[in-house]
Design an enzyme around this catalytic site. Structure first.
Site, short mmCIF file in Angstrom:
data_model
loop_
_atom_site.label_atom_id
_atom_site.label_comp_id
_atom_site.label_asym_id
_atom_site.label_seq_id
_atom_site.Cartn_x
_atom_site.Cartn_y
_atom_site.Cartn_z
N ASP A 1 0.85 -1.18 0.00
CA ASP A 1 0.00 0.00 0.00
C ASP A 1 0.89 1.24 0.00
O ASP A 1 2.01 1.22 0.50
CB ASP A 1 -0.93 0.03 1.22
CG ASP A 1 -2.11 0.99 1.04
OD1 ASP A 1 -2.41 1.36 -0.12
OD2 ASP A 1 -2.74 1.36 2.04
N GLY A 2 0.35 2.30 -0.56
CA GLY A 2 1.02 3.59 -0.57
C GLY A 2 0.07 4.65 -0.06
O GLY A 2 -1.15 4.49 -0.12
N GLU B 1 2.55 3.80 -4.13
CA GLU B 1 2.01 2.48 -4.48
C GLU B 1 3.06 1.67 -5.24
O GLU B 1 3.26 0.48 -4.97
CB GLU B 1 0.74 2.61 -5.32
CG GLU B 1 -0.44 3.26 -4.61
CD GLU B 1 -1.15 2.38 -3.60
OE1 GLU B 1 -0.73 1.22 -3.38
OE2 GLU B 1 -2.12 2.85 -3.01
N ASP C 1 -4.15 -2.66 -3.26
CA ASP C 1 -5.43 -1.98 -3.43
C ASP C 1 -5.33 -0.89 -4.50
O ASP C 1 -6.24 -0.08 -4.66
CB ASP C 1 -5.94 -1.41 -2.10
CG ASP C 1 -5.06 -0.31 -1.52
OD1 ASP C 1 -4.06 0.09 -2.16
OD2 ASP C 1 -5.37 0.15 -0.41
N HIS D 1 -9.24 -0.37 2.55
CA HIS D 1 -10.04 0.05 3.70
C HIS D 1 -11.31 -0.78 3.84
O HIS D 1 -12.37 -0.26 4.17
CB HIS D 1 -10.36 1.55 3.62
CG HIS D 1 -9.15 2.38 3.37
ND1 HIS D 1 -8.19 2.62 4.34
CD2 HIS D 1 -8.70 2.99 2.25
CE1 HIS D 1 -7.23 3.36 3.82
NE2 HIS D 1 -7.51 3.59 2.56
N ASP E 1 -1.42 -0.30 5.04
CA ASP E 1 -1.90 1.08 5.13
C ASP E 1 -1.34 1.75 6.37
O ASP E 1 -0.88 2.90 6.31
CB ASP E 1 -3.43 1.10 5.14
CG ASP E 1 -3.97 2.51 5.27
OD1 ASP E 1 -3.80 3.30 4.31
OD2 ASP E 1 -4.55 2.84 6.32
#
Length: 160
Positions: free
Chosen positions: A8-9, A52, A74, A129, A139
């Site tokens: 995740d970024g 990302e 994501d 999320h 995250d």
């Protein structure tokens, strides 16, 4: 060896605010033991898409031998580039998109392709999320890194 890399970024004030990435690498050894490693870093001025990409790069660059890899992200930006074959088109058009404009983040796309090269990699998208444990963990790593005091400079590398 089969490896899962969750990524995740994050960027605050995207675009061009502080940001960070997080990656969790998982594999099971020959004795059935689960191993995990975490990777994260924060940057002074960056974008969400760059972070990302950096999360995937960090995970792939940590591998020391060729592996079968599933990258779970994501980011449609990352997963669609491979699953929708955008990257092949960009390469055929010399890093131009379908609108004949320069692809953004070429330096990181090229670095990702180099990091991916020795491996068999599958890209899987997960909704962000949405309670996916490893995605939520990534995250947290990314946002904590973005909010830290020891931020790096995001320097666009030499395009090769």
């Amino acid at each position: 060896m089969f490896v899962k890399i969750f990524t995740d970024g994050a960027a605050r004030g995207n675009p061009e605010g502080p940001g960070g990435y997080g990656a969790v690498l998982q594999y099971i050894d020959s004795k059935g033991q689960l191993h995990e490693r975490e990777f994260f870093a924060g940057y002074k001025k960056t974008t969400n898409n760059r972070m990302e990409l950096m999360a995937v790069i960090a995970g792939l660059e940590a591998l020391t031998k060729p592996c079968d890899v599933e990258v779970i992200s994501d980011s449609k930006y990352v997963t669609d580039a491979f699953n929708q074959h955008w990257i092949e088109g960009w390469l055929k058009r010399n890093w131009k998109n379908s609108a004949n404009q320069a692809v953004k983040n070429i330096d990181l796309w090229q670095r990702l392709l180099r990091a991916k090269q020795p491996h068999q990699v599958k890209f899987t998208w997960v909704k962000g999320h949405a309670g996916h444990p490893e995605n939520e963990r990534c995250d947290k790593l990314a946002t904590t890194a973005a909010d830290s005091q020891n931020l790096l400079d995001d320097i666009i590398g030499e395009v090769v």
